[in-house]
Design an enzyme around this catalytic site. Structure first.
Site, PDB file in Angstrom:
ATOM      1  N   LYS A 124     -18.039 -14.366  -7.398  1.00  0.00           N
ATOM      2  CA  LYS A 124     -19.145 -13.641  -8.288  1.00  0.00           C
ATOM      3  C   LYS A 124     -20.862 -13.918  -7.704  1.00  0.00           C
ATOM      4  CE  LYS A 124     -18.487 -15.182 -12.470  1.00  0.00           C
ATOM      5  NZ  LYS A 124     -16.976 -15.953 -12.134  1.00  0.00           N
ATOM      6  N   ASN A 147     -26.093 -14.050 -13.948  1.00  0.00           N
ATOM      7  CA  ASN A 147     -25.989 -15.355 -13.530  1.00  0.00           C
ATOM      8  C   ASN A 147     -26.461 -15.850 -12.336  1.00  0.00           C
ATOM      9  OD1 ASN A 147     -24.340 -16.404 -16.115  1.00  0.00           O
ATOM     10  ND2 ASN A 147     -22.156 -15.511 -15.057  1.00  0.00           N
ATOM     11  N   HIS A 194     -11.825 -20.218 -18.366  1.00  0.00           N
ATOM     12  CA  HIS A 194     -11.744 -20.022 -19.852  1.00  0.00           C
ATOM     13  C   HIS A 194     -10.934 -19.534 -21.255  1.00  0.00           C
ATOM     14  CE1 HIS A 194     -15.907 -20.847 -17.573  1.00  0.00           C
ATOM     15  NE2 HIS A 194     -15.400 -19.409 -16.980  1.00  0.00           N
TER      16      HIS A 194
END
Length: 472
Positions: A124, A147, A194
């Site tokens: 990303k 982020n 996750h």
């Protein structure tokens, strides 16, 4: 999306930190009555709380579970899990829960810059930074946000104006951003990650897939990862929005790909059935590892969806410099290349890294986070000259190696101290031959030995430089 009347609105911000503090300040500035709740009550939290309280914001430390009385909206830091008592209480009371991304989306003005959004298990940050570099090369006012880089709230509520934003979004952020509607978006790849937060792989994938909801121009997917195309098929998009694939092979119509060392576009051309537009050379990608070429193609697809000319794709990729600890060459020592990919903190990232070199002495290990390593080892076994293992969960990798690569020499360092990296480098030097690559791609998190993957990469690089100095 209309902006609520914030004057006097009672908002609870869940969590101090990089998203909570800006959210509290912005909401307070809009006239909301803000209360920040935080689980921690350490010295750093108290310092942050004092700063907010001096501005008239209420802060409750050590009490992140209780919903303040009269709360009309909760704005949460992305890492807070959905099953926390605070959120259960909010849901029971009919109180909406937004993340920082949702708040930023709702605060955009009528002439706000469109968002080009990037998510995926790996790649990303690199893709967003490549995209920003391409947009800048086209002369556009842009920023890498989300982020990384500029805070999203600062980007939408600050004085700076932008033409378009390159936005990195995690699965956590997407979970809490139901209203987000991007200009164009990409899911780079999907692999288990996750799962403890989301509860299942299906829920994790669904959170990633939210990035496609309401896209207006393009939903970009990875041809090699069918799960990303499935998410496009399931998305509810604006009329006329197109599915655009990227591939390391020869592209079909409505795809970007690679032909004879060139990155080419068969999606944003007049006659995509018969024409292709050259965008850049593979050697313009830094570094030109396969998964990084895929990142470049994804970034190019989003930029082209926004109307960026081909020359800007080339110039932006040439200008791009990767962040440290992402397939970063540290040195050549005695004709052996030493590569730092400490950012490869899961098996999916490590697999991409291992696929970039041959033969390899692999340094791996750390905190497995529930991962298994059989598939990774099986796919990479033929490339391995040897393996050096460190870290708390190294036995899981050792056992996978015994099952799928029993002939590969393995050095198992029974250490989790920070000095273990220096020992690992010396053991790897003993295994390596001229022409080999020693690759730090741990496939694990770093917190058993280091504060973060950056510190782990720095320890590796320091040890390699010390080795080079000895042999100079």
């Amino acid at each position: 999306m209309s902006t609520p009347d914030w004057q006097g609105k009672r908002v609870t911000v869940a969590g101090l930190g990089v998203s909570g503090i800006p959210a509290a300040k912005v909401l307070h500035g809009l006239g909301a009555v803000v209360t920040v709740v935080n689980d921690g009550d350490d010295e750093r939290s108290r310092t942050q709380a004092a700063e907010l309280e001096a501005q008239g914001i209420t802060v409750r430390l050590g009490d992140g579970a209780t919903l303040p009385e009269g709360t009309e909206l909760v704005v949460t830091a992305p890492g807070w899990q959905p099953d926390k008592p605070l959120f259960l209480a909010a849901a029971a009371a009919g109180v909406e829960i937004w993340g920082d991304v949702e708040l930023a989306w709702r605060l955009r003005g009528p002439d706000a810059a469109p968002w080009l959004a990037v998510t995926g298990t790996n790649g990303k940050t690199t893709t967003v930074r490549m995209l920003a570099s391409i947009l800048e090369a086209a002369g556009l006012r842009t920023a890498a946000v989300g982020n990384i880089g500029v805070s999203l709230l600062d980007a939408v509520a600050g004085d700076e104006t932008y033409d378009v934003l390159a936005v990195e979004l995690s699965s956590y952020q997407l979970h809490w951003a139901p209203s987000l509607r991007a200009h164009s978006a990409v899911v780079l790849n999907l692999a288990p990650d996750h799962i403890d937060w989301h509860g299942s792989m299906e829920a994790y994938a669904a959170a990633k897939g939210r990035v496609y909801e309401g896209n207006t121009v393009a939903c970009v997917y990875n041809v090699a990862d069918k799960a990303t195309e499935d998410l496009v098929r399931e998305a509810d998009v604006e009329e006329g929005c197109r599915a655009i694939g990227f591939t390391l092979g020869t592209p079909g119509p409505s795809q970007l790909g690679v032909v004879e060392g060139l990155l080419v576009d068969r999606a944003f051309v007049d006659n995509r059935q018969q024409q292709a537009q050259e965008l850049a050379e593979v050697t313009d990608v830094n570094p030109p590892a396969p998964h990084n070429i895929a990142n470049a193609l994804a970034a190019a697809a989003l930029a082209r969806a926004y109307g960026v000319p081909a020359a800007a794709v080339r110039d932006g990729l040439r200008a791009f410099r990767p962040d440290p600890h992402r397939i970063e060459k540290v040195a050549d020592v005695d004709s052996v290349a030493w590569i730092d990919d400490s950012k490869a903190t899961n098996t999916h990232a490590a697999e991409a890294s291992l696929a970039s070199y041959d033969p390899i002495v692999w340094i791996a290990g750390g905190l497995a986070k529930g991962a298994t390593f059989d598939e990774l080892v099986e796919k990479s076994a033929k490339r391995l000259r040897g393996v050096v293992l460190v870290g708390a969960d190294r036995a899981l990798i050792r056992e996978a190696l015994a099952r799928h690569a029993p002939e590969v020499p393995v050095v198992d360092l029974d250490r989790t101290d920070t000095g273990a990296m220096s020992a690992a480098v010396r053991e790897a030097a003993q295994l390596a031959r001229p022409g080999d690559t020693v690759l730090l791609a741990p496939a694990c998190a770093s917190m058993d030995m280091f504060a973060n993957y950056n510190k782990r990469g720095e320890a590796f690089a320091d040890a390699v430089r010390a080795l080079a100095a000895e042999r100079a």
